[in-house]
Design a protein around this motif. Sequence first.
Motif, PDB file in Angstrom:
ATOM      1  N   ALA A  30      15.550  56.888  59.651  1.00 14.96           N
ATOM      2  CA  ALA A  30      16.629  56.186  60.341  1.00 14.96           C
ATOM      3  C   ALA A  30      17.763  57.149  60.663  1.00 14.96           C
ATOM      4  O   ALA A  30      18.162  57.946  59.829  1.00 14.96           O
ATOM      5  CB  ALA A  30      17.146  55.048  59.473  1.00 14.96           C
TER       6      ALA A  30
ATOM      7  N   ASP B 245      10.003  54.810  59.592  1.00 18.16           N
ATOM      8  CA  ASP B 245       9.626  56.162  59.170  1.00 18.16           C
ATOM      9  C   ASP B 245      10.867  56.945  58.786  1.00 18.16           C
ATOM     10  O   ASP B 245      10.803  57.874  57.977  1.00 18.16           O
ATOM     11  CB  ASP B 245       8.888  56.873  60.312  1.00 18.16           C
ATOM     12  CG  ASP B 245       7.546  56.224  60.595  1.00 18.16           C
ATOM     13  OD1 ASP B 245       6.886  55.815  59.632  1.00 18.16           O
ATOM     14  OD2 ASP B 245       7.192  56.101  61.780  1.00 18.16           O
TER      15      ASP B 245
ATOM     16  N   PRO C  57      20.046  51.976  62.535  1.00 18.24           N
ATOM     17  CA  PRO C  57      19.066  51.703  61.473  1.00 18.24           C
ATOM     18  C   PRO C  57      19.343  52.423  60.148  1.00 18.24           C
ATOM     19  O   PRO C  57      19.973  53.480  60.112  1.00 18.24           O
ATOM     20  CB  PRO C  57      17.751  52.211  62.075  1.00 18.24           C
ATOM     21  CG  PRO C  57      17.968  52.218  63.543  1.00 18.24           C
ATOM     22  CD  PRO C  57      19.418  52.525  63.738  1.00 18.24           C
ATOM     23  N   ASN C  58      18.873  51.811  59.070  1.00 18.57           N
ATOM     24  CA  ASN C  58      18.974  52.397  57.736  1.00 18.57           C
ATOM     25  C   ASN C  58      17.682  52.143  56.976  1.00 18.57           C
ATOM     26  O   ASN C  58      17.151  51.038  56.955  1.00 18.57           O
ATOM     27  CB  ASN C  58      20.158  51.794  56.973  1.00 18.57           C
ATOM     28  CG  ASN C  58      20.211  52.261  55.526  1.00 18.57           C
ATOM     29  OD1 ASN C  58      20.141  51.465  54.595  1.00 18.57           O
ATOM     30  ND2 ASN C  58      20.330  53.557  55.331  1.00 18.57           N
ATOM     31  N   LEU C  59      17.203  53.193  56.355  1.00 22.03           N
ATOM     32  CA  LEU C  59      15.925  53.162  55.649  1.00 22.03           C
ATOM     33  C   LEU C  59      15.967  52.305  54.392  1.00 22.03           C
ATOM     34  O   LEU C  59      14.971  51.692  54.011  1.00 22.03           O
ATOM     35  CB  LEU C  59      15.564  54.603  55.270  1.00 22.03           C
ATOM     36  CG  LEU C  59      14.118  54.967  55.022  1.00 22.03           C
ATOM     37  CD1 LEU C  59      13.232  54.531  56.161  1.00 22.03           C
ATOM     38  CD2 LEU C  59      14.011  56.471  54.815  1.00 22.03           C
ATOM     39  N   GLN C  60      17.125  52.271  53.743  1.00 20.24           N
ATOM     40  CA  GLN C  60      17.236  51.482  52.513  1.00 20.24           C
ATOM     41  C   GLN C  60      17.169  49.994  52.838  1.00 20.24           C
ATOM     42  O   GLN C  60      16.595  49.210  52.095  1.00 20.24           O
ATOM     43  CB  GLN C  60      18.555  51.795  51.801  1.00 20.24           C
ATOM     44  CG  GLN C  60      18.599  53.192  51.216  1.00 20.24           C
ATOM     45  CD  GLN C  60      17.619  53.364  50.070  1.00 20.24           C
ATOM     46  OE1 GLN C  60      17.679  52.653  49.076  1.00 20.24           O
ATOM     47  NE2 GLN C  60      16.687  54.287  50.213  1.00 20.24           N
ATOM     48  N   LYS C  61      17.751  49.593  53.963  1.00 22.14           N
ATOM     49  CA  LYS C  61      17.770  48.182  54.322  1.00 22.14           C
ATOM     50  C   LYS C  61      16.517  47.764  55.089  1.00 22.14           C
ATOM     51  O   LYS C  61      16.157  46.608  55.110  1.00 22.14           O
ATOM     52  CB  LYS C  61      19.020  47.877  55.157  1.00 22.14           C
ATOM     53  CG  LYS C  61      20.313  48.075  54.363  1.00 22.14           C
ATOM     54  CD  LYS C  61      21.518  47.695  55.196  1.00 22.14           C
ATOM     55  CE  LYS C  61      22.820  48.126  54.543  1.00 22.14           C
ATOM     56  NZ  LYS C  61      23.109  47.426  53.286  1.00 22.14           N
TER      57      LYS C  61
END
Lengths: 311, 274
Positions: free
Chosen positions: B113, B111, B102-106
């Motif tokens: 990544a 909460d 997971p990636n927070l930007q994508k």
Amino acid sequence: MNRVPMRDGYGKALLELCRLHDDVMVLDADVAKSTRTEWIRKEFPDKYINVGISEQDLVGTAAGLSLTGFVPFVSTYGVFLTGRGWGQIRNTVCYNKLNVKLGGAHAGISVGPDGATHQALEDIALMRAIPNMTVITPCDWWETYKATLAVYDIKGPSYVRFGRNPAPVITSEDTPFDLYKAAIFRDGRDVTLFANGLMVHEALTAADILEKEGISARVVNVRIVKPLDLDTICTCAAETGAAVVCEEHQIMGGLGGAICEALAQHHPIPVELVGIRDRFGESGKPDDLLKAYNLSAEDVVAAARKVMKRK
Amino acid sequence: MRHDLRDVCMQIRRDTVRSIYRAGSGHPGSSLSAVEIMATLYFTDIFTCFPDRPHAPERDRFVLSKGHAAPAFYSTLAHKGYFPLEWLDTLRTVGSPLQGHPNLQKLPCLDCAVGSLGQGLSIANGMALGLKRKGQTQQVFCLIGDGEQQEGQVWEAAAFAGQHHLDNVCLIVDCNGLQLVDSMAIIKDMEPMDAKWDSFGWHVLHVDGHDTDALYDAYGSAKARTDKPTVILAKTVKGKGVSYMENQAEWHGAAPDEAQYEQAMKELTTEVKA
């Protein structure tokens, strides 16, 4: 010349940020006296967290704090922060573009007697290669102070690198400061001396020596290594036709690398590099080491003479 | 059974196998062992969250530290309503919000990544500390693998949470006993886990990681603790639900071929009706 450690600028800025902003937190890996975060520990104990001798946890904890709305300033020796914490800085902080401010203390060979294990000479290369990262190498304690204040306003990660020992004070409180600009500290026509950190002072001294030889050297303080101020760098390349890049870092991957990458693509000119030449440092007095590792004004002069012949 | 999560868990298992099959890569074993752990959080009243307002300050937090369990996590979030179920079929493809890890930007609804093992607990601690500093009472849940405990950073973070009495941290260890190459016991045995965590100042619970009622009770017990962080050692089966994947290290990170995929879907259908 008046000398003040750059780390004093870091501590002074953190004190000011703590006074101004409720959301600032200062994280330390048990080197508070060295980084001047000791000043925060005493004046703002609620804003200071010592995670212990755990650099990976230091960066990760800061990442979590940033995700709850805090602006963590994270500091320890640059070599440990960027070395031991690199995977955390890359995969957690930068990949997710978290608002974490890194401070790399004890940068360069001028750390001195502690020796090579404690001398950050690859930190710029390590930080510069990561997307989303802003990288700054101030030239004296006033610039360290101003840069530390300025990164608070960046929405994302940053790395400010500063040295341990008393360093020449070459700017003042009133010297203009634009974080994203390279600053022309001395004008000249024949060659540009790009420098940052301690080496700005050496470049200015070198320009004095070169002037006596009839060479007009421009001195540019490239305090922001990433994003590079391409406009100023290319303009200087075009106007002077030759450059020397001076830094207290390995010549591979630091400011020299950054400028060569930029000029090779946008305005190729002859460039000579003054920096650590692919070797480790050693113990010694800071000034002795700077001489022994060819980081003195005389070395900059020699490089300028050499690059002039290549024009 | 207080919360019947069998249907949603089966759906998550089916999505997990399907999305990995379509992507041609992924980590089915490690995803399937963690299904009940995540479903019990997101599909009971134990975990406060708002899919339509994913950043609501009053939400509890979840940090998936074993990021390679992303397929099961993504399915959990999609069924909860964080994003369309159709996205699951874009897993691991160019332009997808659903990255292999997971990636927070994508995927900004997360909460946090994590992709590199060992990093999640430090982040959870930072969140927990931040919430405490703000006077908020939300809980931070974090899921790691048992093999992940071989990362030194886990213990840096374990000591930090103990030192700071982060009673709003609940760590779940997905104890499936297997890692990429072989069993944890053969590679670098982290047992006895309970003694380790206890000595770092944690409240230790043992549960069957596929028993959603037991997980629910353990989460409740973690939330009720007011003196120390809680670690739940959840005994699980790697590859749970697909016969040929169960307890097989080789299914840590391999995609099924067409025949294997069809068999898996057949097995996962049968069980939901039973």
